[in-house]
Design an enzyme around this catalytic site. Structure first.
Site, mmCIF file in Angstrom:
data_model
loop_
_atom_site.group_PDB
_atom_site.id
_atom_site.type_symbol
_atom_site.label_atom_id
_atom_site.label_comp_id
_atom_site.label_asym_id
_atom_site.label_seq_id
_atom_site.Cartn_x
_atom_site.Cartn_y
_atom_site.Cartn_z
ATOM 1 N N ARG A 261 1.194 35.786 -65.384
ATOM 2 C CA ARG A 261 1.560 34.674 -66.279
ATOM 3 C C ARG A 261 1.353 35.077 -67.727
ATOM 4 O O ARG A 261 2.162 34.775 -68.595
ATOM 5 C CB ARG A 261 0.708 33.445 -65.950
ATOM 6 C CG ARG A 261 1.174 32.775 -64.698
ATOM 7 C CD ARG A 261 0.183 31.786 -64.136
ATOM 8 N NE ARG A 261 0.685 31.346 -62.845
ATOM 9 C CZ ARG A 261 -0.058 30.866 -61.859
ATOM 10 N NH1 ARG A 261 -1.361 30.751 -62.014
ATOM 11 N NH2 ARG A 261 0.503 30.508 -60.730
ATOM 12 N N PHE A 396 9.477 31.122 -62.270
ATOM 13 C CA PHE A 396 8.642 32.063 -61.495
ATOM 14 C C PHE A 396 7.240 32.250 -62.070
ATOM 15 O O PHE A 396 6.930 31.693 -63.110
ATOM 16 C CB PHE A 396 9.367 33.371 -61.166
ATOM 17 C CG PHE A 396 9.792 34.270 -62.305
ATOM 18 C CD1 PHE A 396 9.359 34.094 -63.600
ATOM 19 C CD2 PHE A 396 10.648 35.339 -62.028
ATOM 20 C CE1 PHE A 396 9.758 34.958 -64.606
ATOM 21 C CE2 PHE A 396 11.051 36.204 -63.034
ATOM 22 C CZ PHE A 396 10.609 36.006 -64.321
ATOM 23 N N GLU A 397 6.422 32.952 -61.332
ATOM 24 C CA GLU A 397 4.980 33.099 -61.639
ATOM 25 C C GLU A 397 4.301 31.725 -61.655
ATOM 26 O O GLU A 397 3.389 31.468 -62.434
ATOM 27 C CB GLU A 397 4.755 33.793 -62.983
ATOM 28 C CG GLU A 397 5.485 35.106 -63.148
ATOM 29 C CD GLU A 397 4.806 36.290 -62.472
ATOM 30 O OE1 GLU A 397 3.570 36.387 -62.513
ATOM 31 O OE2 GLU A 397 5.516 37.123 -61.882
ATOM 32 N N GLY A 398 4.737 30.858 -60.758
ATOM 33 C CA GLY A 398 4.222 29.488 -60.738
ATOM 34 C C GLY A 398 5.072 28.649 -61.669
ATOM 35 O O GLY A 398 5.155 28.944 -62.856
#
Lengths: 588, 259
Positions: A261, A396-398
């Protein structure tokens, strides 16, 4: 740099001296940035079009070249053929390589989420076996967490691992979806549940029996990154390739995501700067009504807004870079649990950066397209590509939703564990708020004094709102997503405002006000707008928490905290835009 | 093989340049190794890779110019020498620079088999320092080379002569100046950058060299510095050819005033 305590910015003041800023880069770091930028511009850009058409032989060739230059080994310790560089250097590489768009993503997935699980959680044998190849570009890595049925709910993975009868292999079965670099990666970090319940990580080589990949996905943006499904059909993975402890895969998954992140945010910074540059150039070239559109107030305002947000992002990103550098020192050599602890410490800041960076970039490319007008809608214009490429960052990446929920959740957990005296601070504040007298704005206050007060008040507003929400819902607060989102947004804006403020104050202390006028302008403009957002988030949540007289009382308390000296934003933004147009790039 | 490279740090001509009080404004200017000197550095490192030996990079300039030496060392040069001529103020021109370089090479006992320079610097564009230095050191020189081969003490070069190529054989020791096309300079690699900060760098001032200030003082004077005029939009003539020719002649007389 002092020892880091994630989330502490909400209750403690920070000394500008303790914050890392881009102005603190040393000569080596600047040279590393330049090598990376030159590499992307000279080597990657000429073939970017072909990369976008899935000609991954270019990606692989260029990644190998990047390996020869040392651009793959920044985060790998020297004893495994890496360079073991500081985290600022590593961030600079990420920022500059993002200019390579899809190639930047391939690079990021390899050095970040692909390689780092082994750096931080691999045992000595695993590190020796894999890291030298990954650090130098002899092999490439990918990260396989998402499944068709489990995205945000990562622990709901269905992929299974069962120990073979002879105890020598885990047999993996399942499908991992949307795996970046899957077209050419040699090594995958794969998550699967041992015996269907113990979530664990494995190092899976492409050549292991039972491992294959699906066709390339057709995507909205970042078309030049390889994205496929990883198919595991009775895949035979040697037992020694279990990464970390069985059942502790979540520690690896979530902490690597934290770094992922952060790196994503660094990448959005590089892209935002690029979008400003091309938009400023275009605005000066494009004429309508016989004059360059750069002369129009509404175009100038857009460029100013793009720069103002980018400044906050840049300040935030390097501040966190400095915190990582302080927090991760020597961690590569320690046990995985130590690494998890150290990375986890900055989970809040990583989520903040991810949400903020992806939304700044989306804003910047959107206005970039608008400045380009109809041409911005045409594929041969770079800004059109950037617009499409940007969108995935919020997913993406949460997703940004998940990351927003994580911010208050992590803060609460830290408060419960006694790592962060949030409750105490909220209680102290409540007593003070009742008798609070609003400070009257001064006419001739020293530069940034007003802004400093606003940042302090934003922290108070955070404590007030979060405190009231906890009081009302207690353990049930996790069901109130809209309120949690407001709390997260107040924290995000507070961190952004404070990062810009601290950076500018540090620069003024070094060079004096006169030389740092650009930074002062950007900081004032950012804080003025951001603070009003904080006010709005707070009112939104208060109205949901309270009603009647109590609501009115709370709103009047809030009002005392949100007094704002009017600012001539029109004039300020014109000045900011003039600097960008003059230099034809993001300039501080 | 002992290889010397003389290089200059110049502002990046790809960045925007502004003039303030008749001088180029250094605030906010980006500084780089003069691109032609960068070819010289690359060629020197290639020679070292083929023949062994040592590459020494020399520059004259203020403290910031150390960065240019560090970059050259990150590319692969072994050591650096910087001479700060701050004491001379504006009294510096090609004559001065060549004298100081020659004195530095003599007094620092810098042995050389070959000296490489860029053929000119992109800021003042004089193309004089290389040939002048060769003269002072009493060695031959060949300028604007696009290919260099050294075998034993035999030197073969290809030299750019206004678009044609001249093939020249010569012997070491020699000074050559690099033209575009000689090579494709490498990027300083990250390991190179980390090693560079540990490589030796000698800092000298005018007092460290046995030179007579008056003798080396500039023989030229800069009268004015100004930016090239802004390029105006071109004019496209229309109509039949005879009219166009007439109009063109008229414009050349009245507007461009070239005839």
């Amino acid at each position: 740099m002092t020892k880091v305590n994630g989330g502490a910015f909400l209750i403690e003041p920070t000394d500008p001296k303790d914050v890392f800023t881009p102005e603190d880069l040393n000569e080596e770091q600047k040279m590393i940035a330049k090598t990376t930028e030159d590499f992307v511009k000279d080597r990657v850009w000429p073939v970017l079009e072909e990369i976008e058409q899935h000609k991954f032989e270019h990606t692989v060739r260029l990644l190998k070249e990047a390996g020869d230059l040392g651009l793959l080994g920044a985060d790998v310790p020297e004893k495994y053929e890496g360079l073991g560089l500081d985290k600022i250097s590593s961030s600079l590489i990420t920022e500059k390589i993002s200019l390579g768009r899809s190639f930047g993503l391939s690079h990021g997935a390899h050095v970040g989420i692909g390689t780092l699980p082994i750096v931080f959680f691999g045992n000595e044998e695993q590190k020796k076996k894999y890291l030298p190849d990954l650090a130098t570009g002899r092999k490439f890595a990918a990260y396989a967490l998402t499944e068709p049925g489990s995205g945000s709910d990562a622990l709901g993975a269905k992929t299974t691992a069962v120990l073979s009868d002879d105890g020598k292999h885990y047999i993996l079965n399942g499908e991992k979806q949307w795996i970046t670099n899957s077209g050419f990666a040699d090594v995958f970090v794969v998550y699967a549940k041992i015996d269907g319940d113990k979530f664990s990580a494995f190092i899976v080589e492409r050549d292991f029996p039972g491992v294959s990949t699906g066709p390339e996905e057709k995507k909205m943006g970042i078309k030049g990154s390889s994205t496929r499904t990883l198919i595991l059909q009775d895949a035979k993975v040697p037992v020694e390739n279990l990464l970390g402890e069985a059942g502790k895969g979540h520690l690896i998954a979530f902490n690597i995501l934290n770094i992922g992140r952060y790196k994503l945010a660094v990448g959005t910074l590089g892209s935002s700067k690029r979008a400003i540059e091309i938009s400023a150039k275009y605005a000066k070239e494009r004429k309508q009504f016989k004059i360059p559109i750069a002369k129009f107030g509404l175009i100038r305002e857009k460029l100013a807004n793009m720069a103002i947000k980018t400044y906050a992002l840049e300040s935030m990103v390097y501040r966190i870079g400095g915190m990582f550098e302080a927090g991760l020192e020597g961690v590569e050599d320690a046990e995985g649990s130590v690494a998890a602890q150290a990375i986890g410490q900055l989970a809040i800041e990583c989520s903040i950066a991810k949400v903020f960076g992806s939304e700044v970039l989306d804003y910047v490319v959107d206005e970039g397209v608008q400045i380009h007008g109809g041409y911005g809608f045409m594929n041969e214009y770079e800004i059109e590509n950037m617009y499409r490429d940007s969108r995935i960052n919020r997913i993406f990446e949460g997703t940004n939703e998940i990351n927003r929920l994580l911010i208050p959740a992590t803060l609460m957990r830290k408060a419960m564990k006694g790592e962060l005296a949030l409750m105490q601070a909220a209680q102290d504040l409540q007593e003070k708020l009742l008798t609070l007298m609003p400070s009257l704005p001064e006419e001739d206050a020293p530069v940034l004094e007003e802004e400093e007060k606003l940042v302090e008040n934003a922290k108070k507003i955070f404590l007030m709102i979060a405190g009231l929400a906890v009081q009302k819902y207690e353990q049930e607060l996790n069901k109130e997503q809209e309120i949690l989102r407001d709390i997260a947004d107040i924290a995000i804006e507070t961190f952004a405002m404070e990062s810009a403020l601290l950076r500018t104050k540090k620069a003024i202390a070094q060079n004096g006000e006169e030389k740092e006028q650009a930074k002062i302008d950007l900081t004032r403009a950012y804080i003025y707008e951001s603070f009003q957002k904080v006010d709005a988030f707070a009112r939104h949540t208060l109205a949901a928490l309270e009603e009647g007289d109590v609501l009115r009382t709370q709103l009047s308390v809030l009002k005392k905290l949100t007094r704002l000296q009017p600012l001539n934003e029109v004039a300020l933004k014109r000045t900011i835009a003039a600097r960008i147009l003059d230099t034809e790039k993001y300039t501080v | 093989m002992n290889i010397l490279v003389c290089l200059k740090q110049t502002f990046d001509t790809e960045e925007r340049i502004t003039i303030e009080n008749g001088k180029i404004n250094e605030d906010g200017a980006e500084f780089v190794i003069n691109p032609y000197d960068e070819y010289a550095v690359e060629e020197a490192i290639k020679l070292k890779e083929q023949h062994g030996g040592e590459v020494t990079v020399i520059t004259i300039g203020p403290e910031r110019a150390e960065q240019a030496l560090r970059t050259a060392m990150a590319m692969g040069a072994d050591k650096g020498v910087i001479v700060d001529l701050e004491d001379l103020g504006d009294q510096v021109d090609e004559h001065t620079i060549a004298q100081v370089l020659a004195a530095t090479i003599r007094e620092e006992d810098l042995d050389f088999d070959i000296i490489l320079c860029g053929y000119m610097a992109v800021d003042d564009g004089s193309a004089q320092v290389g040939p002048r230095l060769a003269e002072l050191l009493e060695i031959p020189h060949i300028s604007t080379i696009t290919k260099l081969t050294v075998e034993g003490d035999k030197v073969s070069v290809e030299k750019d002569v206004e678009g044609d190529v001249e093939y020249i054989d010569a012997k070491l020791p020699i000074l050559v100046t690099a033209q575009q096309g000689l090579n494709d300079p490498r990027y300083p690699s990250l390991p190179g950058i980390m090693k560079a900060k540990k490589k030796p760098l000698t800092r000298l001032e005018l007092d460290d060299l046995d030179l007579d200030e008056e003798e080396i003082a500039a023989k030229t004077e800069i009268i004015e510095t100004f930016l090239p005029p802004k390029k105006e939009a071109g004019k496209i003539l229309t109509g039949d050819l005879a009219d166009q020719a007439k109009e063109l002649v008229q414009l050349l007389r009245s507007e461009a005033k070239v005839i």
